[in-house]
Motif scaffolding. Structure first.
Motif, PDB file in Angstrom:
ATOM      1  N   SER A  52       0.076  -2.590   7.085  1.00 16.99           N
ATOM      2  CA  SER A  52      -0.779  -1.524   7.634  1.00 16.99           C
ATOM      3  C   SER A  52      -2.245  -1.816   7.367  1.00 16.99           C
ATOM      4  CB  SER A  52      -0.409  -0.166   7.023  1.00 16.99           C
ATOM      5  OG  SER A  52       0.851   0.212   7.484  1.00 16.99           O
ATOM      6  N   ARG A  53      -2.529  -2.340   6.175  1.00 19.12           N
ATOM      7  CA  ARG A  53      -3.934  -2.666   5.854  1.00 19.12           C
ATOM      8  C   ARG A  53      -4.431  -3.806   6.736  1.00 19.12           C
ATOM      9  NH1 ARG A  53      -4.010  -4.122   0.506  1.00 19.12           N
ATOM     10  NH2 ARG A  53      -2.037  -3.146  -0.040  1.00 19.12           N
ATOM     11  N   TYR A  86       4.952   2.025   8.973  1.00 16.04           N
ATOM     12  CA  TYR A  86       5.000   3.488   8.822  1.00 16.04           C
ATOM     13  C   TYR A  86       4.543   3.930   7.427  1.00 16.04           C
ATOM     14  CZ  TYR A  86       7.575   2.924  13.112  1.00 16.04           C
ATOM     15  OH  TYR A  86       7.929   2.563  14.396  1.00 16.04           O
ATOM     16  N   ILE A  87       4.166   2.956   6.580  1.00 12.27           N
ATOM     17  CA  ILE A  87       3.634   3.284   5.253  1.00 12.27           C
ATOM     18  C   ILE A  87       2.158   2.879   5.270  1.00 12.27           C
ATOM     19  CG2 ILE A  87       3.750   2.719   2.764  1.00 12.27           C
ATOM     20  CD1 ILE A  87       6.818   2.403   3.190  1.00 12.27           C
ATOM     21  N   SER A  88       1.265   3.864   5.112  1.00  9.74           N
ATOM     22  CA  SER A  88      -0.150   3.619   5.431  1.00  9.74           C
ATOM     23  C   SER A  88      -0.829   2.599   4.516  1.00  9.74           C
ATOM     24  CB  SER A  88      -0.922   4.932   5.435  1.00  9.74           C
ATOM     25  OG  SER A  88      -0.822   5.501   4.152  1.00  9.74           O
ATOM     26  N   ASP A  89      -0.366   2.454   3.269  1.00 10.26           N
ATOM     27  CA  ASP A  89      -1.041   1.472   2.414  1.00 10.26           C
ATOM     28  C   ASP A  89      -0.206   0.199   2.206  1.00 10.26           C
ATOM     29  OD1 ASP A  89       0.863   2.553   0.849  1.00 10.26           O
ATOM     30  OD2 ASP A  89      -0.394   2.796  -0.938  1.00 10.26           O
ATOM     31  N   SER A  90       0.715  -0.059   3.134  1.00 16.64           N
ATOM     32  CA  SER A  90       1.478  -1.319   3.016  1.00 16.64           C
ATOM     33  C   SER A  90       0.542  -2.487   3.356  1.00 16.64           C
ATOM     34  CB  SER A  90       2.668  -1.317   3.978  1.00 16.64           C
ATOM     35  OG  SER A  90       2.237  -1.485   5.313  1.00 16.64           O
ATOM     36  N   GLN A 102      -2.282  -6.098  16.593  1.00 17.06           N
ATOM     37  CA  GLN A 102      -1.646  -5.487  15.417  1.00 17.06           C
ATOM     38  C   GLN A 102      -0.205  -5.984  15.389  1.00 17.06           C
ATOM     39  OE1 GLN A 102      -2.103  -1.205  15.682  1.00 17.06           O
ATOM     40  NE2 GLN A 102      -4.056  -1.372  14.587  1.00 17.06           N
ATOM     41  N   ASP A 145       3.184   1.460  20.104  1.00 15.01           N
ATOM     42  CA  ASP A 145       2.449   2.714  19.874  1.00 15.01           C
ATOM     43  C   ASP A 145       2.194   3.435  21.193  1.00 15.01           C
ATOM     44  OD1 ASP A 145       2.410   2.153  17.217  1.00 15.01           O
ATOM     45  OD2 ASP A 145       0.315   1.472  17.156  1.00 15.01           O
ATOM     46  N   GLU A 200      -5.152  -2.382  10.112  1.00 18.00           N
ATOM     47  CA  GLU A 200      -6.323  -1.506  10.125  1.00 18.00           C
ATOM     48  C   GLU A 200      -7.625  -2.306  10.123  1.00 18.00           C
ATOM     49  OE1 GLU A 200      -5.541   2.090   7.691  1.00 18.00           O
ATOM     50  OE2 GLU A 200      -7.618   1.707   7.068  1.00 18.00           O
TER      51      GLU A 200
END
Ligand code: AMP
Ligand code: MG
Length: 327
Positions: free
Chosen positions: A75-76, A68-72, A158, A116, A79
């Protein structure tokens, strides 16, 4: 002269009393973190320092690992499909692959695309069978490749560490408490408990049908972790049917087993956390089987009819008359 002797006696006595009192310094703090309430309680000379260090550790880990933290880091990875990870995340991902095989595929951090699809944070609609079928090729721990310090995700996979992260952190907090030599401590990370200290304590098990903090029984133990998972934690009702936040990687749907709550007891809170999630997926019979096949963990499972099953040597006592022993 007499005065001097008296002083020699009083000063050490005061110092000693101070030492005894400082051993009894206690500290208890609650913070909303990891999407839940975290309460850390410690007693001992360094209690305050230990509690504060634990909260820092949790915060740092959340920054690195949260989906839920986009630059963790995670998350990277999700992505781009590939990322170098810090040692502790690498270890957790690699352990997670082991838990997948130990739980016959029921615990699987690659459930993220399904989580998701079902939108397990808000549950707005039931996905179609076609959407689930389309998502299934992304699921499976075989889609995670680890080489040295980097992880590669295949087939659009993911990952989400949420099913074992609180357990991992409970272990971490227990280590920090021990490093600071606290006399006793209880680390409660949203129901992932680690109890430390010289004496046995009673750890209540949340009544899956009751209000938060209402227990149906307790486990007695020391230097032990107790992790409970269940549909009662987070769920939604859509078209009159209940959907829970635990996903079955085996069929792509929200878990629908006969388990109301699964508590796993052991020294590794991380492993207990993974197995608690898995037992909710697998149901009572198969759940008991996977726990019994492992050394170092035991369980208390409550089914949806109030029957309670234990795996073996668990010091568990039922206190609510609506629950009875199933074995
Ligand atoms: P827990 O509360 O420990 O049972 O973990 C539930 C969380 O783990 C969910 O909120 C998801 O983020 C993730 N999750 C859901 N189902 C699974 C599963 N079968 N295996 C691994 N993680 C899962
Ligand atoms: Mg879990």
């Amino acid at each position: 002269m007499k005065k001097k002797i008296l002083l020699f006696c009083i000063v050490p006595a005061l110092i000693l009393t101070g030492a005894v009192f400082s051993q009894n310094v206690s500290c208890s703090e609650t913070k909303f973190m990891l999407d839940t309430y975290v309460t850390l309680t410690a007693r001992g000379f360094n209690a305050k320092k230990a509690v504060s260090e634990c909260f820092d550790e949790i915060k740092n880990f959340e920054q690195k690992s949260s989906v839920y933290i986009s630059d963790s880091e995670i998350s990277r990875l999700n992505e781009t499909g590939e990322n170098t990870l810090s040692d502790e995340l690498l270890r957790l991902v690699s352990n997670a692959k082991i838990y997948t095989s130990e739980t016959d595929g029921a615990f699987d951090i690659t459930v993220k695309p399904l989580a998701d699809l079902w939108n397990i944070k808000n549950f707005t609609r039931v996905p179609t069978e076609a959407e689930i079928a389309e998502t299934m090729p992304k699921i499976g721990a075989d889609n995670i490749e680890i080489s040295e310090n980097s992880v590669r995700l295949k087939n659009g996979a993911q990952i989400d560490l949420g099913g074992a992260a609180k357990g991992y952190l409970a272990d971490k907090c227990a280590q920090i408490m021990q490093k600071h030599r606290v006399k006793s401590a209880i680390c409660d990370l949203g129901g992932n408990i680690y109890a430390l200290g010289g004496k046995n304590i009673k750890i209540g098990l949340q009544n899956p049908n009751g209000a938060r903090g209402e227990y149906f029984g307790y486990i007695e133990g020391k230097n032990i972790s107790v992790v409970t998972s269940g549909g009662y934690e987070r769920f939604a009702e859509l078209d009159g049917k209940k959907y829970i936040h635990i996903i079955s990687p085996l069929n792509g749907k929200c878990a629908e087993s006969d388990v109301a709550s699964a508590s796993i007891i052991g020294k590794s809170s991380e492993k207990c956390d993974a197995f608690a999630t898995a037992v909710c997926v697998l149901g009572v019979e198969k759940g008991l089987e996977i726990v019994r096949a492992e050394s170092g963990i035991e369980c208390v499972i409550a089914d949806k009819n109030g029957r309670v099953y234990t795996s073996g040597n668990v010091n568990f006592k039922i206190t609510d008359e609506n629950f009875t022993r199933g074995n």
